[in-house]
Design a protein around this motif. Structure first.
Motif, PDB file in Angstrom:
ATOM      1  N   GLU A  76     -17.717  -2.683   4.314  1.00 26.36           N
ATOM      2  CA  GLU A  76     -17.452  -4.217   4.293  1.00 26.36           C
ATOM      3  C   GLU A  76     -18.257  -4.795   4.919  1.00 26.36           C
ATOM      4  O   GLU A  76     -19.186  -4.444   5.770  1.00 26.36           O
ATOM      5  CB  GLU A  76     -15.861  -3.944   5.084  1.00 26.36           C
ATOM      6  CG  GLU A  76     -14.876  -3.306   4.466  1.00 26.36           C
ATOM      7  CD  GLU A  76     -14.059  -3.710   3.240  1.00 26.36           C
ATOM      8  OE1 GLU A  76     -14.217  -5.018   2.808  1.00 26.36           O
ATOM      9  OE2 GLU A  76     -13.840  -2.779   2.370  1.00 26.36           O
TER      10      GLU A  76
ATOM     11  N   ASP B 102       0.741  -1.323   0.088  1.00 26.42           N
ATOM     12  CA  ASP B 102       0.007   0.030   0.072  1.00 26.42           C
ATOM     13  C   ASP B 102       0.779   1.483  -0.006  1.00 26.42           C
ATOM     14  O   ASP B 102       2.085   1.394   0.418  1.00 26.42           O
ATOM     15  CB  ASP B 102      -0.842   0.134   1.313  1.00 26.42           C
ATOM     16  CG  ASP B 102      -2.036  -0.963   1.167  1.00 26.42           C
ATOM     17  OD1 ASP B 102      -2.615  -1.447   0.097  1.00 26.42           O
ATOM     18  OD2 ASP B 102      -2.369  -1.399   2.323  1.00 26.42           O
TER      19      ASP B 102
ATOM     20  N   GLY C  95     -11.281   4.994  11.232  1.00 23.83           N
ATOM     21  CA  GLY C  95     -10.739   4.451   9.668  1.00 23.83           C
ATOM     22  C   GLY C  95     -12.233   4.084   9.039  1.00 23.83           C
ATOM     23  O   GLY C  95     -13.131   3.650   9.618  1.00 23.83           O
TER      24      GLY C  95
ATOM     25  N   LYS D 251      -9.118   3.908  -1.119  1.00 25.00           N
ATOM     26  CA  LYS D 251      -9.371   2.910  -0.370  1.00 25.00           C
ATOM     27  C   LYS D 251      -9.891   2.932   0.826  1.00 25.00           C
ATOM     28  O   LYS D 251     -10.688   2.240   1.323  1.00 25.00           O
ATOM     29  CB  LYS D 251      -8.527   1.587  -0.743  1.00 25.00           C
ATOM     30  CG  LYS D 251      -8.258   1.077  -2.072  1.00 25.00           C
ATOM     31  CD  LYS D 251      -7.539  -0.254  -2.026  1.00 25.00           C
ATOM     32  CE  LYS D 251      -6.125  -0.386  -1.373  1.00 25.00           C
ATOM     33  NZ  LYS D 251      -5.423  -1.488  -1.455  1.00 25.00           N
ATOM     34  N   CYS D 252      -9.135   3.774   1.606  1.00 24.45           N
ATOM     35  CA  CYS D 252      -9.285   3.925   3.123  1.00 24.45           C
ATOM     36  C   CYS D 252      -8.967   5.357   3.475  1.00 24.45           C
ATOM     37  O   CYS D 252      -8.164   5.965   2.955  1.00 24.45           O
ATOM     38  CB  CYS D 252      -8.439   2.940   3.791  1.00 24.45           C
ATOM     39  SG  CYS D 252      -8.501   2.976   5.476  1.00 24.45           S
TER      40      CYS D 252
ATOM     41  N   VAL E 127      -8.194   7.485   6.973  1.00 26.04           N
ATOM     42  CA  VAL E 127      -7.679   7.399   8.447  1.00 26.04           C
ATOM     43  C   VAL E 127      -7.580   8.758   9.145  1.00 26.04           C
ATOM     44  O   VAL E 127      -6.862   9.665   8.411  1.00 26.04           O
ATOM     45  CB  VAL E 127      -6.432   6.419   8.594  1.00 26.04           C
ATOM     46  CG1 VAL E 127      -6.384   6.598  10.020  1.00 26.04           C
ATOM     47  CG2 VAL E 127      -6.661   5.132   7.855  1.00 26.04           C
TER      48      VAL E 127
ATOM     49  N   ASN F 107     -18.336   0.086   8.199  1.00 23.24           N
ATOM     50  CA  ASN F 107     -17.687   1.311   7.433  1.00 23.24           C
ATOM     51  C   ASN F 107     -17.030   2.068   8.160  1.00 23.24           C
ATOM     52  O   ASN F 107     -16.659   3.429   7.850  1.00 23.24           O
ATOM     53  CB  ASN F 107     -18.780   1.787   6.157  1.00 23.24           C
ATOM     54  CG  ASN F 107     -19.831   2.599   6.808  1.00 23.24           C
ATOM     55  OD1 ASN F 107     -19.866   2.890   8.203  1.00 23.24           O
ATOM     56  ND2 ASN F 107     -20.425   3.189   6.003  1.00 23.24           N
TER      57      ASN F 107
ATOM     58  N   ILE G 273      -9.681   0.162   8.959  1.00 23.04           N
ATOM     59  CA  ILE G 273      -8.242   0.474   8.909  1.00 23.04           C
ATOM     60  C   ILE G 273      -7.459  -0.423   8.496  1.00 23.04           C
ATOM     61  O   ILE G 273      -7.371  -1.518   8.877  1.00 23.04           O
ATOM     62  CB  ILE G 273      -7.682   0.747  10.387  1.00 23.04           C
ATOM     63  CG1 ILE G 273      -8.392   1.883  10.890  1.00 23.04           C
ATOM     64  CG2 ILE G 273      -6.128   1.311  10.198  1.00 23.04           C
ATOM     65  CD1 ILE G 273      -8.285   2.369  12.499  1.00 23.04           C
ATOM     66  N   MET G 274      -6.908  -0.436   7.147  1.00 22.41           N
ATOM     67  CA  MET G 274      -6.275  -1.433   6.310  1.00 22.41           C
ATOM     68  C   MET G 274      -4.981  -1.678   6.531  1.00 22.41           C
ATOM     69  O   MET G 274      -4.312  -2.610   6.073  1.00 22.41           O
ATOM     70  CB  MET G 274      -6.699  -0.854   5.017  1.00 22.41           C
ATOM     71  CG  MET G 274      -7.982  -0.901   4.386  1.00 22.41           C
ATOM     72  SD  MET G 274      -8.346  -0.706   2.551  1.00 22.41           S
ATOM     73  CE  MET G 274      -8.204  -2.198   2.199  1.00 22.41           C
TER      74      MET G 274
END
Length: 150
Positions: free
Chosen positions: A121, A55, A142, A76-77, A79, A129, A146-147
């Motif tokens: 998700e 990432d 996140g 995608k994310c 935070v 989410n 939080i990925m």
């Protein structure tokens, strides 16, 4: 009579969510905003970034720049990092429906759903989410989860 018709139409549209502007997650004031994105997007936006595994993590302390980046690049994310004293106000702002809380070592992790963020998700069959991680004096929020760890 026309005023009544307009009043009823506005009321109906408001109930459907078509007339009231949606609140943005970027109304949450944070110390830092980070994104899981691409190096190309981070460079184009002029954000500092680093690679973490596969990432790219781009960061900015500026709320307006974060919101602009999100709208343009759909990372995608997202935070947000802030002080843990904001936990209750963030939960209230997001109007979350809490799915479950998990304790790991000295961290409290809240998996939740908010209508303010469009993606989600599925975790254990529940729509998630938002993930809130509270550790001591630090809160990390996140979207959708939080990925990259915390």
């Amino acid at each position: 009579m026309k005023k009544l018709a307009v009043f009823l139409l506005v009321g109906a549209l408001s109930l459907c969510g078509l007339f009231i502007p949606k609140t943005s997650i970027f109304e949450i004031e944070a110390e830092e905003y980070s994104f899981v994105t691409t190096a190309q997007a981070a460079e184009e936006a002029g954000l500092e970034y680093f690679e973490n595994g596969g990432d790219v993590i781009a960061t900015t302390p500026e709320r307006a720049k974060a919101e602009e980046f999100y709208k343009k690049f759909s990372p995608k994310c997202v935070v947000m990092k802030m002080g843990s004293e904001k936990l209750d106000s963030v939960k209230k702002f997001l109007k979350i429906s809490q799915s479950y809380t998990q304790k790991l070592q000295n961290k409290e992790i809240i998996y939740a759903y908010t209508s303010l963020f469009p993606d989600c998700e599925f975790v254990e069959g529940k729509k998630i989410n938002a993930q809130l991680v509270c550790e001591g004096e630090r809160l990390i929020v996140g979207f959708p989860v939080i990925m990259t760890g915390y």
